[in-house]
Write a protein that holds these residues in place. Sequence first.
Motif, mmCIF file in Angstrom:
data_model
loop_
_atom_site.group_PDB
_atom_site.id
_atom_site.type_symbol
_atom_site.label_atom_id
_atom_site.label_comp_id
_atom_site.label_asym_id
_atom_site.label_seq_id
_atom_site.Cartn_x
_atom_site.Cartn_y
_atom_site.Cartn_z
ATOM 1 N N THR A 240 -0.885 -2.477 8.016
ATOM 2 C CA THR A 240 -2.284 -2.133 7.751
ATOM 3 C C THR A 240 -2.421 -1.816 6.271
ATOM 4 N N VAL A 241 -3.356 -2.489 5.603
ATOM 5 C CA VAL A 241 -3.500 -2.324 4.160
ATOM 6 C C VAL A 241 -4.970 -2.174 3.785
ATOM 7 N N ARG A 242 -5.226 -1.478 2.677
ATOM 8 C CA ARG A 242 -6.528 -1.485 2.023
ATOM 9 C C ARG A 242 -6.448 -2.467 0.869
ATOM 10 N N VAL A 243 -7.463 -3.315 0.740
ATOM 11 C CA VAL A 243 -7.410 -4.364 -0.274
ATOM 12 C C VAL A 243 -8.717 -4.366 -1.054
ATOM 13 N N SER A 244 -8.604 -4.437 -2.383
ATOM 14 C CA SER A 244 -9.780 -4.488 -3.252
ATOM 15 C C SER A 244 -10.435 -5.866 -3.157
ATOM 16 N N PRO A 245 -11.664 -6.006 -3.664
ATOM 17 C CA PRO A 245 -12.292 -7.341 -3.682
ATOM 18 C C PRO A 245 -11.422 -8.381 -4.394
ATOM 19 N N GLU A 246 -10.813 -7.998 -5.513
ATOM 20 C CA GLU A 246 -9.921 -8.930 -6.206
ATOM 21 C C GLU A 246 -8.695 -9.242 -5.355
ATOM 22 N N GLY A 247 -8.180 -8.229 -4.646
ATOM 23 C CA GLY A 247 -7.038 -8.432 -3.753
ATOM 24 C C GLY A 247 -7.371 -9.382 -2.617
ATOM 25 N N VAL A 248 -8.598 -9.267 -2.082
ATOM 26 C CA VAL A 248 -9.036 -10.173 -1.011
ATOM 27 C C VAL A 248 -9.055 -11.608 -1.526
ATOM 28 N N ARG A 249 -9.497 -11.785 -2.759
ATOM 29 C CA ARG A 249 -9.538 -13.135 -3.336
ATOM 30 C C ARG A 249 -8.142 -13.722 -3.482
ATOM 31 N N SER A 299 -3.880 -3.597 -3.783
ATOM 32 C CA SER A 299 -3.706 -3.300 -2.353
ATOM 33 C C SER A 299 -2.977 -1.976 -2.187
ATOM 34 N N GLU A 300 -3.239 -1.323 -1.057
ATOM 35 C CA GLU A 300 -2.573 -0.056 -0.710
ATOM 36 C C GLU A 300 -2.094 -0.146 0.731
ATOM 37 N N VAL A 301 -0.795 0.025 0.939
ATOM 38 C CA VAL A 301 -0.239 -0.003 2.289
ATOM 39 C C VAL A 301 -0.544 1.327 2.974
ATOM 40 N N LEU A 302 -1.134 1.246 4.167
ATOM 41 C CA LEU A 302 -1.415 2.442 4.964
ATOM 42 C C LEU A 302 -0.376 2.649 6.051
ATOM 43 N N GLU A 303 -0.006 1.595 6.741
ATOM 44 C CA GLU A 303 0.982 1.637 7.820
ATOM 45 C C GLU A 303 1.828 0.361 7.754
ATOM 46 N N PRO A 304 3.101 0.480 8.145
ATOM 47 C CA PRO A 304 3.837 1.646 8.632
ATOM 48 C C PRO A 304 4.235 2.586 7.490
ATOM 49 N N ALA A 305 4.562 3.797 7.859
ATOM 50 C CA ALA A 305 4.864 4.822 6.861
ATOM 51 C C ALA A 305 6.059 4.441 5.996
ATOM 52 N N ALA A 306 7.078 3.812 6.601
ATOM 53 C CA ALA A 306 8.286 3.469 5.842
ATOM 54 C C ALA A 306 7.963 2.477 4.734
ATOM 55 N N LEU A 307 7.078 1.513 5.021
ATOM 56 C CA LEU A 307 6.719 0.538 3.995
ATOM 57 C C LEU A 307 5.870 1.204 2.911
ATOM 58 N N GLU A 309 6.090 4.306 1.943
ATOM 59 C CA GLU A 309 7.018 5.081 1.120
ATOM 60 C C GLU A 309 7.787 4.182 0.157
ATOM 61 N N ARG A 310 8.122 2.981 0.613
ATOM 62 C CA ARG A 310 8.837 2.044 -0.259
ATOM 63 C C ARG A 310 7.967 1.625 -1.434
ATOM 64 N N PHE A 311 6.686 1.395 -1.173
ATOM 65 C CA PHE A 311 5.783 1.048 -2.263
ATOM 66 C C PHE A 311 5.586 2.225 -3.213
ATOM 67 N N ALA A 312 5.522 3.436 -2.668
ATOM 68 C CA ALA A 312 5.380 4.617 -3.530
ATOM 69 C C ALA A 312 6.588 4.750 -4.458
ATOM 70 N N ALA A 313 7.788 4.488 -3.907
ATOM 71 C CA ALA A 313 9.000 4.561 -4.730
ATOM 72 C C ALA A 313 8.987 3.479 -5.806
ATOM 73 N N ALA A 314 8.518 2.255 -5.427
ATOM 74 C CA ALA A 314 8.448 1.170 -6.410
ATOM 75 C C ALA A 314 7.446 1.504 -7.509
ATOM 76 N N ALA A 315 6.325 2.108 -7.125
ATOM 77 C CA ALA A 315 5.323 2.482 -8.115
ATOM 78 C C ALA A 315 5.876 3.523 -9.076
ATOM 79 N N GLU A 316 6.661 4.445 -8.568
ATOM 80 C CA GLU A 316 7.266 5.478 -9.416
ATOM 81 C C GLU A 316 8.239 4.856 -10.410
ATOM 82 N N ARG A 317 9.038 3.877 -9.930
ATOM 83 C CA ARG A 317 9.979 3.214 -10.833
ATOM 84 C C ARG A 317 9.232 2.441 -11.920
#
Length: 323
Positions: A240-249, A299-307, A309-317
């Motif tokens: 489950t993800v949230r996607v911006s208008p540009e992301g949808v395109r 885009s922003e991942v909402l579910e699953p939580a593990a994925l 968290e992985r994106f949050a870690a990648a964003a931090e790096r």
Amino acid sequence: MRAARLIRMVLLLQSRPAMTAAELARELEVSERTVTRDAQALSEAGVPVYADRGRAGGYRLVGGYRTHLTGLARTEAEALFLSGLPSALREMGLEDAGSAARLKVSAALLPSLRDASDSAARRFHLDAPGWYQEPVTPELLPAVAEAVWGDRIVRARYRRGSAGDEVERELAPYGLVLKAGVWYVCARVGDDFRVYRIDRFSSVTVSGERFERDEDFDLPGFWDERAAQFARSILRDGVTVRVSPEGVRRLPYTMDRSAVRDALEAAGPPDAEGWLTLALRVESMEVAYSQLLGLGPESEVLEPAALRERFAAAAERLRELYR
């Protein structure tokens, strides 16, 4: 071999006002000396080939001579319908048949229309493989193509999946499909129709035994159905993800198009920021990670939580890298 070359030489001269020895040699893939000998042989056989001397000279047919050899053979007629796919013809071993068919058609046309083939070739070209892929012709493709065109039974050894287990199969090959640079054969096995990647055949034997073709079999329809089934079968997970208008395109260029289409059709209205919340079918979490990573901050991942968290870690790096 020489007889076929002589016929081709007559057809070439019939389709054009005149040709130099060099042009004929290039078309026939022989030396200019061989062209001279062939022209002499045709003249002795009663074909009025005339040689113009000098720098601007060449060969031509005298008096509007027309050969009656322009009837298409079956393989030539079939190859003609693929003449816009020169690489496919070459890979299937039908390049010569296609060339002969085009010459015969050209010879039968009015003089004002004989440049139609060259005109079309200058205006259309099909490059089947996808970008960044090196096309590889399966070694056994010509044998499989021969069986398809001749409705002949094939006995083959086939490597299944990543495990590499080999099985023996007796196939009735109905048709070939070239998809994104990969060759497939659609074949009947017993009472079922199946799809095989030709580059996974380790051996192919074309028998003299012919099979009776089911005339109701629709190759494009069968392929579309199986391709859709395959796409659905590998999308076993979901995110489950949230996607911006540009992301949808950009989403259809990063993820499976059918999954994107289904998610957009089932989506609710956009939120206050114009973002959509989508439930996307994916092949695996690993594949989803690499695909969604291409959307970056769109885009922003909402579910699953593990994925998530992985994106949050990648964003931090990334933040640390670009600090």
